[in-house]
Structures are given as C-alpha cells and as structure tokens.
Scaffold this motif. Sequence first.
Motif, PDB file in Angstrom:
ATOM      1  N   LEU A 632       0.862  -1.183   0.000  1.00  0.00           N
ATOM      2  CA  LEU A 632       0.000   0.000   0.000  1.00  0.00           C
ATOM      3  C   LEU A 632       0.896   1.231   0.000  1.00  0.00           C
ATOM      4  CD1 LEU A 632      -2.821   1.347   0.280  1.00  0.00           C
ATOM      5  CD2 LEU A 632      -2.507   1.221   2.767  1.00  0.00           C
ATOM      6  N   ALA A 633       0.796   2.030  -1.058  1.00  0.00           N
ATOM      7  CA  ALA A 633       1.555   3.274  -1.143  1.00  0.00           C
ATOM      8  C   ALA A 633       0.715   4.409  -0.574  1.00  0.00           C
ATOM      9  CB  ALA A 633       1.941   3.566  -2.590  1.00  0.00           C
ATOM     10  N   VAL A 634       1.331   5.255   0.245  1.00  0.00           N
ATOM     11  CA  VAL A 634       0.630   6.335   0.935  1.00  0.00           C
ATOM     12  C   VAL A 634       1.363   7.646   0.681  1.00  0.00           C
ATOM     13  CG1 VAL A 634      -0.181   7.199   3.160  1.00  0.00           C
ATOM     14  CG2 VAL A 634      -0.114   4.728   2.733  1.00  0.00           C
ATOM     15  N   GLY A 635       0.646   8.651   0.166  1.00  0.00           N
ATOM     16  CA  GLY A 635       1.219   9.967  -0.052  1.00  0.00           C
ATOM     17  C   GLY A 635       0.801  10.927   1.045  1.00  0.00           C
ATOM     18  N   LEU A 636       1.748  11.700   1.565  1.00  0.00           N
ATOM     19  CA  LEU A 636       1.502  12.605   2.678  1.00  0.00           C
ATOM     20  C   LEU A 636       1.524  14.060   2.220  1.00  0.00           C
ATOM     21  CD1 LEU A 636       3.743  10.813   5.336  1.00  0.00           C
ATOM     22  CD2 LEU A 636       1.341  10.377   4.777  1.00  0.00           C
ATOM     23  N   VAL A 637       1.049  14.960   3.075  1.00  0.00           N
ATOM     24  CA  VAL A 637       0.922  16.360   2.689  1.00  0.00           C
ATOM     25  C   VAL A 637       2.263  17.086   2.660  1.00  0.00           C
ATOM     26  CG1 VAL A 637      -1.446  16.518   3.553  1.00  0.00           C
ATOM     27  CG2 VAL A 637       0.455  17.084   5.081  1.00  0.00           C
ATOM     28  N   SER A 638       3.310  16.485   3.186  1.00  0.00           N
ATOM     29  CA  SER A 638       4.629  17.130   3.234  1.00  0.00           C
ATOM     30  C   SER A 638       5.481  16.822   2.019  1.00  0.00           C
ATOM     31  CB  SER A 638       5.386  16.675   4.478  1.00  0.00           C
ATOM     32  OG  SER A 638       5.646  15.282   4.422  1.00  0.00           O
ATOM     33  N   GLY A 639       5.015  15.945   1.124  1.00  0.00           N
ATOM     34  CA  GLY A 639       5.827  15.491   0.005  1.00  0.00           C
ATOM     35  C   GLY A 639       6.468  14.142   0.251  1.00  0.00           C
ATOM     36  N   ARG A 640       6.352  13.661   1.463  1.00  0.00           N
ATOM     37  CA  ARG A 640       6.873  12.328   1.778  1.00  0.00           C
ATOM     38  C   ARG A 640       5.871  11.281   1.322  1.00  0.00           C
ATOM     39  NH1 ARG A 640       6.794  10.418   7.953  1.00  0.00           N
ATOM     40  NH2 ARG A 640       6.467   8.192   7.576  1.00  0.00           N
ATOM     41  N   TRP A 641       6.373  10.121   0.925  1.00  0.00           N
ATOM     42  CA  TRP A 641       5.506   8.997   0.601  1.00  0.00           C
ATOM     43  C   TRP A 641       6.125   7.714   1.118  1.00  0.00           C
ATOM     44  CZ3 TRP A 641       7.568   5.423  -2.984  1.00  0.00           C
ATOM     45  CH2 TRP A 641       8.652   5.872  -3.732  1.00  0.00           C
ATOM     46  N   ASP A 642       5.267   6.824   1.607  1.00  0.00           N
ATOM     47  CA  ASP A 642       5.692   5.554   2.188  1.00  0.00           C
ATOM     48  C   ASP A 642       5.037   4.399   1.446  1.00  0.00           C
ATOM     49  OD1 ASP A 642       6.950   7.159   4.007  1.00  0.00           O
ATOM     50  OD2 ASP A 642       5.822   6.474   5.753  1.00  0.00           O
ATOM     51  N   VAL A 643       5.743   3.297   1.390  1.00  0.00           N
ATOM     52  CA  VAL A 643       5.164   2.043   0.896  1.00  0.00           C
ATOM     53  C   VAL A 643       5.115   1.084   2.082  1.00  0.00           C
ATOM     54  CG1 VAL A 643       5.377   0.119  -0.697  1.00  0.00           C
ATOM     55  CG2 VAL A 643       6.035   2.424  -1.433  1.00  0.00           C
ATOM     56  N   LEU A 644       3.893   0.587   2.363  1.00  0.00           N
ATOM     57  CA  LEU A 644       3.677  -0.268   3.528  1.00  0.00           C
ATOM     58  C   LEU A 644       3.384  -1.695   3.094  1.00  0.00           C
ATOM     59  CD1 LEU A 644       1.156   2.050   5.445  1.00  0.00           C
ATOM     60  CD2 LEU A 644       3.658   2.115   5.538  1.00  0.00           C
ATOM     61  N   ASP A 645       3.738  -2.636   3.946  1.00  0.00           N
ATOM     62  CA  ASP A 645       3.258  -3.996   3.791  1.00  0.00           C
ATOM     63  C   ASP A 645       1.785  -4.001   4.176  1.00  0.00           C
ATOM     64  OD1 ASP A 645       2.529  -6.756   4.981  1.00  0.00           O
ATOM     65  OD2 ASP A 645       4.407  -7.172   3.914  1.00  0.00           O
ATOM     66  N   ALA A 646       0.922  -4.434   3.274  1.00  0.00           N
ATOM     67  CA  ALA A 646      -0.522  -4.308   3.484  1.00  0.00           C
ATOM     68  C   ALA A 646      -1.028  -5.164   4.636  1.00  0.00           C
ATOM     69  CB  ALA A 646      -1.285  -4.667   2.204  1.00  0.00           C
ATOM     70  N   ASP A 647      -0.305  -6.213   5.003  1.00  0.00           N
ATOM     71  CA  ASP A 647      -0.736  -7.081   6.096  1.00  0.00           C
ATOM     72  C   ASP A 647      -0.208  -6.603   7.444  1.00  0.00           C
ATOM     73  OD1 ASP A 647      -2.188  -8.832   4.451  1.00  0.00           O
ATOM     74  OD2 ASP A 647      -0.361  -9.906   3.912  1.00  0.00           O
ATOM     75  N   SER A 648       1.091  -6.369   7.516  1.00  0.00           N
ATOM     76  CA  SER A 648       1.694  -5.995   8.795  1.00  0.00           C
ATOM     77  C   SER A 648       1.728  -4.496   9.010  1.00  0.00           C
ATOM     78  CB  SER A 648       3.128  -6.541   8.861  1.00  0.00           C
ATOM     79  OG  SER A 648       3.951  -5.908   7.887  1.00  0.00           O
ATOM     80  N   HIS A 649       1.397  -3.708   7.990  1.00  0.00           N
ATOM     81  CA  HIS A 649       1.480  -2.245   7.915  1.00  0.00           C
ATOM     82  C   HIS A 649       2.833  -1.709   8.367  1.00  0.00           C
ATOM     83  CE1 HIS A 649      -0.300  -2.788  12.001  1.00  0.00           C
ATOM     84  NE2 HIS A 649       0.303  -1.678  12.324  1.00  0.00           N
ATOM     85  N   GLU A 650       3.862  -2.511   8.148  1.00  0.00           N
ATOM     86  CA  GLU A 650       5.230  -2.038   8.378  1.00  0.00           C
ATOM     87  C   GLU A 650       5.712  -1.270   7.155  1.00  0.00           C
ATOM     88  OE1 GLU A 650       7.686  -5.327   9.306  1.00  0.00           O
ATOM     89  OE2 GLU A 650       6.770  -5.724  11.259  1.00  0.00           O
ATOM     90  N   THR A 651       6.503  -0.236   7.390  1.00  0.00           N
ATOM     91  CA  THR A 651       7.030   0.568   6.290  1.00  0.00           C
ATOM     92  C   THR A 651       8.192  -0.156   5.634  1.00  0.00           C
ATOM     93  OG1 THR A 651       6.402   2.609   7.437  1.00  0.00           O
ATOM     94  CG2 THR A 651       8.018   2.795   5.666  1.00  0.00           C
ATOM     95  N   VAL A 652       8.066  -0.401   4.321  1.00  0.00           N
ATOM     96  CA  VAL A 652       9.131  -1.085   3.587  1.00  0.00           C
ATOM     97  C   VAL A 652       9.961  -0.107   2.768  1.00  0.00           C
ATOM     98  CG1 VAL A 652       7.842  -3.242   3.484  1.00  0.00           C
ATOM     99  CG2 VAL A 652       7.607  -1.595   1.623  1.00  0.00           C
ATOM    100  N   PHE A 653       9.432   1.098   2.550  1.00  0.00           N
ATOM    101  CA  PHE A 653      10.183   2.107   1.801  1.00  0.00           C
ATOM    102  C   PHE A 653       9.606   3.473   2.111  1.00  0.00           C
ATOM    103  CE2 PHE A 653      11.323   4.735  -1.877  1.00  0.00           C
ATOM    104  CZ  PHE A 653      12.674   4.447  -2.017  1.00  0.00           C
ATOM    105  N   SER A 654      10.462   4.485   2.175  1.00  0.00           N
ATOM    106  CA  SER A 654      10.006   5.849   2.434  1.00  0.00           C
ATOM    107  C   SER A 654      10.921   6.830   1.727  1.00  0.00           C
ATOM    108  CB  SER A 654       9.998   6.146   3.945  1.00  0.00           C
ATOM    109  OG  SER A 654       9.537   7.455   4.202  1.00  0.00           O
ATOM    110  N   ARG A 655      10.314   7.876   1.159  1.00  0.00           N
ATOM    111  CA  ARG A 655      11.107   8.885   0.464  1.00  0.00           C
ATOM    112  C   ARG A 655      10.304  10.178   0.401  1.00  0.00           C
ATOM    113  NH1 ARG A 655      15.073   8.319  -4.731  1.00  0.00           N
ATOM    114  NH2 ARG A 655      15.337  10.554  -5.143  1.00  0.00           N
ATOM    115  N   THR A 656      10.990  11.274   0.174  1.00  0.00           N
ATOM    116  CA  THR A 656      10.349  12.575   0.043  1.00  0.00           C
ATOM    117  C   THR A 656      10.701  13.178  -1.297  1.00  0.00           C
ATOM    118  OG1 THR A 656      10.415  12.972   2.428  1.00  0.00           O
ATOM    119  CG2 THR A 656      10.122  14.890   1.014  1.00  0.00           C
TER     120      THR A 656
END
Length: 846
Positions: A632-656
């Motif tokens: 699950l890719a999530v875009g934030l209001v600051s320009g940061r975006w995270d990719v989460l494991d959809a089951d464990s909701h752990e962050t597998v990647f993050s960048r701005t």
Amino acid sequence: MEHDERRSVSWGRNSHDGEERTTSSPLSSGRLSHTDDPLGADVSGLPLRVLDLERLVREQDAEIAVLKSTVNDLQRRLGQVEGLRAVGKTSPAVSSLRAPTQRFVNGKHSGIARLEAPKKKLSVPDSHRFRHHESTGSLHSDGHSSNSVSPATSPSPTAAAARQQRHLPNKTTSLTKRWSSATEFQHQQHQQQQQQRHSPAVSHTPQQVNTRDMSYNAEDGVLKIFLKGRPVNLYAPSDVMEEYDLNAVLPAPDKQLALQWAYGYRGKDCRNNLYLLPTGEMIYFVAGVVVLHNVDDQMQRHYTGHTDDVKCLAIHPNRTTIATGQCAGTKSNAQPQVHVWDSASLNTLHVLGEGELDRGVSCLAFSLTDGGAQLAIVDEGQDRTLSVWDWQEESKVTENKAANETVVDVQWHPLDKGVLMTCGRQHVNFWLLEAGSLQRRQGVFGGRDRPKYVTCMDFTDSGDLITGDSDGRILFWERGGTTVTNTVADAHEGTVFTLFVDKTGNVVSGGKDGKIIEWDREMTQTGNVVELPAEYGAPRMVSPGRGGQLLVGTTGNCVLTAEWGADPEPIVRGHTDEVWAAAAHPGRPQFATGGWDGRLFMWDLVTHAPVWTMDFEEGVQSASFSPDGSQLAVGLVSGRWDVLDADSHETVFSRTDGDEPIQTLRFSPDGNMLALGSRNNTVYIYEAGDGGFNRVAKCTGHSSFITHLDWSADSTLLRTNSGDYELLYWTAATGRQVTQASELRDTEWASHTCTLAFNSVGIYPEDADGTDVNTCCRSNDGSLMAAGDDWGRVKLFPYPANQAKTTNHSYQGHSSHVTHVEFFAEDDRLLSTGGRDMAVLQWAVE
C-alpha cells in the motif's frame, strides 16, 4: 401539590435569590420543607410520596414505549419479509395495521433528488394532521432496502408517554477551496414553505455540459471544450470518430446505488447526538446521514432526507419520532431546516423552518409535559433565535432572542409545563412559555465565577437543574429558582462535556480529561470510573445503553460501549479531519482510508471495523494498492511517501519528493512501477526493485498541481490532469511528454480516474468551470462510471460517458465536497469519501 406546582414555575423574585444555600442533598433541594403546623406535619411526607409515584409512572411509561417501539420494529421486519416474497410485483407489501393515509416507502436506494428533479405531489385528506413526505428508504448491509410500511406515528402522543423518563446526555488549512454559505433570514408563511419542499428521491435528469461551449470536428475527431475560457482538445477513439453526435443523449445506467454503510460519527463539534432506541438501534449522525445502527445484527438503516450537514438530534417522548436539524449549505436546496420523521418507516413527517432559519440549527428539543406537542429550536445565526413550534401543524408559536452569545443546548423541564432552559457561552437562561410568548430570566451564579461556557445540562428526578461547565464544575439550580444552590468543584480536569441522571438518581458525567464518573445523590463519587484511551478522544456524549451499558460518543468521532470496571469497546471509528485518501484492495474485502488527521485505517467490509490503524505525524493525502494487494503506497501532505506492507502495515520504503502534498499515486498494471503526482506540478516515476524503489523519470510540463493520473494497460504510458485543466501524456520509461495526443486516441487505459478526458466529458454539469467535479472512477468491467462533485453528490453514469448530455443517477449523503470514489474489485460496491464532512460511505451497486 397544586401550591407546589405554582411555586415551581413562578417568576417572582425569591428572597433568597443570589444567596448560596446549604442542603444535605443537592438532589433533593427541590422538596418542600417541613412545617410546625399540626396539619402540615400530617402531610409533610406527601411531596416525597408524590415524587415516588411520578417516578414509578415515568418508569412504567418507558416500558410501554419500549413495547410500542418493539411492535413497530416487528411490523417493519415483517414488511421486509413480505416485500422479499413479493419480488416482481408492482406494489410493495403493506402491513394490514398501517394507517390508511401512510405513504409507501418506495425506491431501492436512499439518494436525494437534485433540485431540478420534477416534484411529485400526493393528495392527503385535509383531516389528516400529518403530511407524510416521501421516504428515504430503509437500507441494510445486504444492499436491499425495505419496501414495507410501518404504522404512522400517532398524531396525538399521550400525556403518559410524554412523562416517560428521558435519557439526556450530555483548522486545518485547506488545500482546496473552502465552501460556506448562509441564507438570509426571512419570515415566510406556511403555504410558501410547502411550495418549496422537495422529495428525497434519486435524480434521473440529464447532467450536461453546455454544448454552446463545445464543438466537434468530425474530420479530425477532435472535441473542443472550454473550461473557464481555456480550450481543451479531446480526441475521439477511431471507432466513434465518424458517428459521434454532439447532441446525442446517453441514457442513465440500469444499475443504481444504495447506501449500505456509513463510517464515522460527528462528535468532534456536536453534542446530544447518540441515543439507544427501543428497537435496539443506536441513532447518531455523520455528514448528511442519520444512522440507525443495530450492533447485534451488524446492520444500518439511514435517513437521508437532509441536504447538508446534520448538526443536532432530538428524540420524541414516544421514542420513535425523531427531529434532526441541518445547517445551511452552498446548494440552492440546502436551507437550514428541521426534519421530523418516523424512525420505524423512515418517512419524513414534517419539515420546519424553511426560509425562516438563518444559518443552521444548533440544538432542539421536544416538550415533555404535553406529550411532545411542541418543539424548541435554536437558530445558530447572528440573532441566535429560540423558537417554539407546534410541529404537527408546522406552525411557529413564538420566538425570542435566546442569547447574545453561542447557545449549545436547549431542554424542556420534565415536570413543569411551559418551562425550558438554554445554556451556552457564559449563560444559563430560564424560559417560561405563557400566553403565546417566551419570557426569559438569566441564571444567577451567586458570587461564583461565571464560566466561559456552560456546556451541558440535565434534570434530577425532583426537577432540579444540573449543569456542567468549562471550569470542570457541576452546578445545581433548585427547581423554580434561577440561582445556583450547590457546586461540585473540580468534578473533571477541564470541561465537563456531558451529564445525565440515570434511573436510580445517580449522576453520570464525562469530561475533557477522558473520564466518565458516576456520582451518587449526595454528589459523592461511587468509585465507578471509566477512562477512555487517548486514541478515541474524550467523551462528548454519554447516554444509557442496554442494561448497565453506557453509550459513549467521543471527540475523536468514535462511538464506544462501556461498563463500569471494564475497558470500553469501540463500535464506530472515524476520521477527525478531511478524508482524501482511499483505496480498495484488489483481492480482499478490505479498503484503506487516510485523512488530514494523520490517521490511516484499513477497513474490513464484513465487520465494518478497522483491521489495523496507523498514525502519521502529518496528514494523509493519497493511497493506492499494488496490483497483487501486497503493498500500500501512501502519499503525505509534506511530500513524503511511504510504501507499507498491506498485512503488517510495516514501512518497507520511504522517500520525500518536494515539499508539497503527493496529490495522487498509482502502481502500474504490471506492478513494476509507481507514479506520483505532486502539488509542485511534477510527476515522479519509480521502478520497484529488490532494494526498494528507484526513480527512473521526472515529468515536468504542467503549469499547475497534478490532480489525477492513469496508466496505460501495457504500463508504458501515463496521462495526467492538472489544476488548470490540462490533459497531458507521458512516456513512463523516460518521463518525456507525448505531444502528439491524437496518436494516443485508441490507447487502452488500465483505469480511468482523470476527470478531463474524452470518455468522461459527460460527467461535467452544465456551465461547469472545471472545479465542480473532484473525482471519477470507471468500474472494472468497463460499464459504469462514478463521479463526486463539490456539492456532496455521488453520481452514477454509463461508461463511456462521452456525450455532453449523459444522464445519470444522483445520490446525496455527503454534505461536503466528495474527494474520492472507487469501485471494489467485484464492482458490487462503491466507496466514496467526503472532505469536511469526514465521512466514508459504502454503496451497494444494484
């Protein structure tokens, strides 16, 4: 006793006014004192016996009301069964016990008619006191709406029913345009109000773009439209180039939507809006929907007769008739008004205040000593008018200015006829309705500090008023007086949000400190305390539930059930700020939503509860699942975006990328690439690898922020929309713009979320300026298109919606701009999210 009644409602000044009184029990301060006279000594116990009898009568009347409501519920359920057996018949099954003038609950959905929809008038005998308006439908989690008819609410509730025991309660900077409106306060006659009414039905009227601002070149297959004066060229696919007719009309689709579930609750800024009905359903509201939620059956019914935000709710003494008030909106049919409706059939009985209320209804209450014949309404406009209505006749009895400051609550006295109270910013006002006019006396705090807000109130069984305030105090006001007689200081750390007196006479309070505390008649804590976890917020509203349960509505827009000595259990969860991010799981009955409150929910479609939640330090703007649903890719209001494991909701990647919100993001159909559209006018393209995601391209060329993007079916191309009404195309591998858009007219697109495209030109209303439509989505089978607009409407179109005149089905439920719509994988449901209404609605596609 007659003498006592006269004393309790007298407005003559008491010699003790302004003086603090000391009593052994603040809950019994309204009782008559003993006398030394022999005759008085013989009858000294009479008031106590009378109070006991009154209490017994109220309890018995409450039981009778429960039985009546249970019968109504059984009749409704039987009607549903009969309706299912009568599938294919033209007339719905009708209970043999229904009133002859009761209307049918027609329609398979609970959408609201747009203003331009033709109005239907049904003749009703003049002798019938109620005017039953068209119903909004009865909806359940299986998608079927009830077509049964329940008995009409009695036009003359009995005095016994009226005396039953009541269960009384208790900035973000926008990235989009703000919306607000207020209608001018004006008085209109009853007949004019009737002419302004509209029926809560589904609109099938054509929605069209003004063809005068469009032109079509058949030779080149180019449709030119103008949005705010800017020309936009849209290229028709080859198979429709020659046959395309600008004036053709596309019919509405055969399928329709039915509101199936409403996620959320409005407790952040509203109060007195959570009760248990005798049918076992909780009643509360979110956005423009009043929800009747059966926790045991995991079903909801919805009253959707309102056209804008519902702000307040009141229960009639008969426990089946409901009054709800709404605020003014931007739509022409969204005037502030009060709806009185039947909770069994969901029929609208009366609409009050159209054209007479200024800004909205802040609070309202049914009278208690006359069978609920009158309804008090407080207008939150500049004049803050308190008006009393004969709601069955739809006529205003009288009105007066309630206060100079904000009014947050109004309540009728449960024992004294014609007496009511209002409270709010720095005041408690006592009112007497007599000879058709309202007389006001201000409450006297008796040397105590005047609080910034008096936030809640209720009555003891002896008729004394109790109030909670922003200083954390609980104050007692003796029946018949206007002066504080007792004070419980520091009852809570911070504001007391809610109060109610239970059947035993104990007081239950809830405060900003997150605690719910039980007090005995001597206002000593019993030791029963419930403390809410911080993630749910503080208790805004507490009311009696089943048995010893408490129903708790919180400032975190949650509904909980609580029992003394046990942890509270969440029943309803919701967002507390605008909801912009939403994504349906491609393979499971789950979906994700995210809001500017920084909270991300993963919801289960079966239980309607979160599978998991995740909190971010900043707002969530966008979300998208990978094609296999694992990420699950999530875009934030600051320009940061995270990719989460959809089951464990752990962050597998993050960048701005940049410092502006990630407005939209989407995985390629093959799952190998991820495209992000930023508010800084740029599209970023990443390739998925073993070590995460690597940027492969950066698309620059838009002159405004990115709003939508779609991938081609072969994952090689992108198309994007921007805030200045551009439609551009890109090569994914290089990020270069494809300037020859005509060469892509036959490209197969994996999705259709771009509102500005040839196959979605029909979703724009007449005289659209480009900002009217916020979101759209094509069904997975390619037969339907859904769209959401600035006026809270969700619309269902045929696909392709490539004609300027494309007819649609229009549905109301949201009270703010609709920010996202999306079909689920099986195309049997549709998801929609609201902006400022913070609501998530789940629709069945039928």
